[in-house]
Write a protein that holds these residues in place. Structure first.
Motif, mmCIF file in Angstrom:
data_model
loop_
_atom_site.group_PDB
_atom_site.id
_atom_site.type_symbol
_atom_site.label_atom_id
_atom_site.label_comp_id
_atom_site.label_asym_id
_atom_site.label_seq_id
_atom_site.Cartn_x
_atom_site.Cartn_y
_atom_site.Cartn_z
ATOM 1 N N UNK A 57 -40.859 1.197 26.307
ATOM 2 C CA UNK A 57 -40.451 1.996 27.458
ATOM 3 C C UNK A 57 -41.557 2.919 27.951
ATOM 4 N N UNK A 58 -42.609 3.142 27.152
ATOM 5 C CA UNK A 58 -43.704 3.982 27.649
ATOM 6 C C UNK A 58 -44.534 3.262 28.709
ATOM 7 N N UNK A 59 -44.353 1.948 28.840
ATOM 8 C CA UNK A 59 -45.061 1.188 29.872
ATOM 9 C C UNK A 59 -44.230 1.164 31.147
ATOM 10 N N UNK A 60 -44.900 1.228 32.291
ATOM 11 C CA UNK A 60 -44.216 1.331 33.581
ATOM 12 C C UNK A 60 -43.200 0.213 33.771
ATOM 13 N N UNK A 61 -41.960 0.599 34.103
ATOM 14 C CA UNK A 61 -40.942 -0.362 34.465
ATOM 15 C C UNK A 61 -40.203 -0.993 33.308
ATOM 16 N N UNK B 144 -29.190 3.294 30.723
ATOM 17 C CA UNK B 144 -30.334 2.383 30.727
ATOM 18 C C UNK B 144 -31.405 3.044 31.575
ATOM 19 N N UNK B 145 -32.616 3.124 31.016
ATOM 20 C CA UNK B 145 -33.701 3.857 31.674
ATOM 21 C C UNK B 145 -34.935 2.980 31.782
ATOM 22 N N UNK B 146 -35.448 2.812 33.004
ATOM 23 C CA UNK B 146 -36.724 2.135 33.236
ATOM 24 C C UNK B 146 -37.761 3.202 33.567
ATOM 25 N N UNK B 147 -38.853 3.248 32.799
ATOM 26 C CA UNK B 147 -39.845 4.303 32.989
ATOM 27 C C UNK B 147 -40.608 4.117 34.296
#
Length: 370
Positions: free
Chosen positions: A18-22, A175-178
């Motif tokens: 999740x630390x990577x974009x999207x 649900x979370x997209x970074x």
């Protein structure tokens, strides 16, 4: 007097990717809180006091619109960043900045001050932003609060996904997209804060999820705190050296979370449990390949016990200590899990999911413009 609170959080799945974009993760907000109380100061000096730091107190003065802190080396970095960002936002609404006393109280650490891994830095950031938005009567919703807190937190920490901030703002299961933090850092240089808050942020996606009725969430604490930032830094070295393996991990994690989210949509506990087990496998493999001790022996034992009684278990967050989570059917003998944990000196954290109502301070509540 204004009082606002923000809950702690735990990751259910999707850590590191999740630390990577999207890339997505699933988190849950819990009913332990950081509380921020603000009241006008009768003096020319405001105070920020926290029970987390019983022998420490921070004094500051107002010089024009600037806050001037008397102590340079202090444990209040996230609070100060949240104040600075929120007051910058308040000025865009032509609010007059005032001098106040701030009290911070936290339930997110153990009695002796050890961290449980419940996202205390995110929660204190969110609680401070919420309290100041209320204090200055700013017209904010959860979306604006998230963006303000995300900027404040990122400018202190410098890495991480900000998923813990999202959980503290939106509550419940999410649900979370970074989002693209490099984009944020660049835009921060050129845009005023209100324009940046009003923009859509690249890759950011936050969805509330409804857990199946038969899902029981168990949380075990190993007694060993871990540093998320340091562990993320170590994985970054692995990413640089073994790009192909890291990319495979990312794609496998994305597919796993997508299947798990569908399990929530279908109210299918078996799917959720299966993907928790698969995500555990991915994280163990990442730890082996990178040389990072994500699943410690105690966390491994925590998971083994839960699996023996029909639960699906894994580390929560960066690992290396802190907490493990278990998804288990409410009809199962989950109390046997807790009894076995106790024998292994694994502490159950008796926490429940915390849901947050919509937040909106209306235009009618505004203080007069100056």
């Amino acid at each position: 007097m204004i009082t606002e609170k923000a809950p702690g959080k735990l990751y259910i799945a999707g850590e590191y990717a999740v630390v990577e974009n999207g890339y997505p993760a699933i988190l849950v907000a819990l009913d332990q809180f950081v509380t921020c109380t603000i009241k006008d100061s009768a003096r020319e000096v405001g105070q920020i006091i926290s029970q987390q730091y019983t022998n420490d107190q921070l004094n500051w003065r107002r010089m024009g619109d600037r806050m001037v802190v008397d102590k340079r080396d202090n444990p209040f970095s996230y609070i100060l960043s949240a104040i600075r960002i929120t007051e910058e936002y308040a000025r865009s609404f032509e609010r007059e900045l005032r001098i106040y006393d701030m009290q911070i109280d936290s339930q997110l650490d153990s009695a002796n001050g050890r961290k449980y891994g419940l996202g205390s830095s995110a929660a204190v950031t969110v609680a401070t932003v919420k309290a100041l938005c209320h204090y200055y009567h700013l017209p904010v919703t959860k979306d604006e609060i998230f963006k303000l807190a995300a900027i404040a937190h990122f400018e202190v920490q410098g890495n991480g996904s900000l998923g813990d901030v999202a959980a503290s703002v939106y509550g419940g299961w999410i649900s979370y997209h970074s989002f693209d933090r490099q984009w944020l850092a660049q835009q921060r240089k050129y845009l005023d804060l209100k324009s940046l808050i009003d923009l859509p942020w690249p890759d950011l996606k936050i969805e509330s999820l409804k857990a199946p009725e038969n899902l029981e969430l168990l949380i075990g604490w190993t007694g060993k705190p871990a540093s998320t930032s340091q562990l993320v830094d170590k994985i970054s070295l692995f990413k640089a050296r073994q790009q192909d393996e890291y990319h495979r991990f990312l794609e496998d994690s994305r597919a796993c979370i997508q299947r798990m989210v569908e399990g929530f949509h279908q109210q299918d506990l078996d799917t959720i449990k299966r993907e928790i087990r698969f995500n555990r496998h991915l994280l163990k493999q990442l730890g082996t390949n990178s040389g990072v001790d994500i699943e410690t022996p105690v966390l491994n034992r925590l998971c083994q016990i839960a699996e023996h009684f029909g639960g699906a278990a894994k580390t929560s967050g960066a690992g290396g200590g802190d907490c493990g989570i278990v998804a288990i059917d409410r009809s199962a003998d989950f109390k046997a899990v807790l009894k076995s944990w106790t024998k292994e000196k694994i502490e159950q954290l008796p926490l429940s999911v915390h849901f947050i109502d919509d937040i909106k301070y209306t235009v009618q509540e505004h203080l007069p413009l100056i």
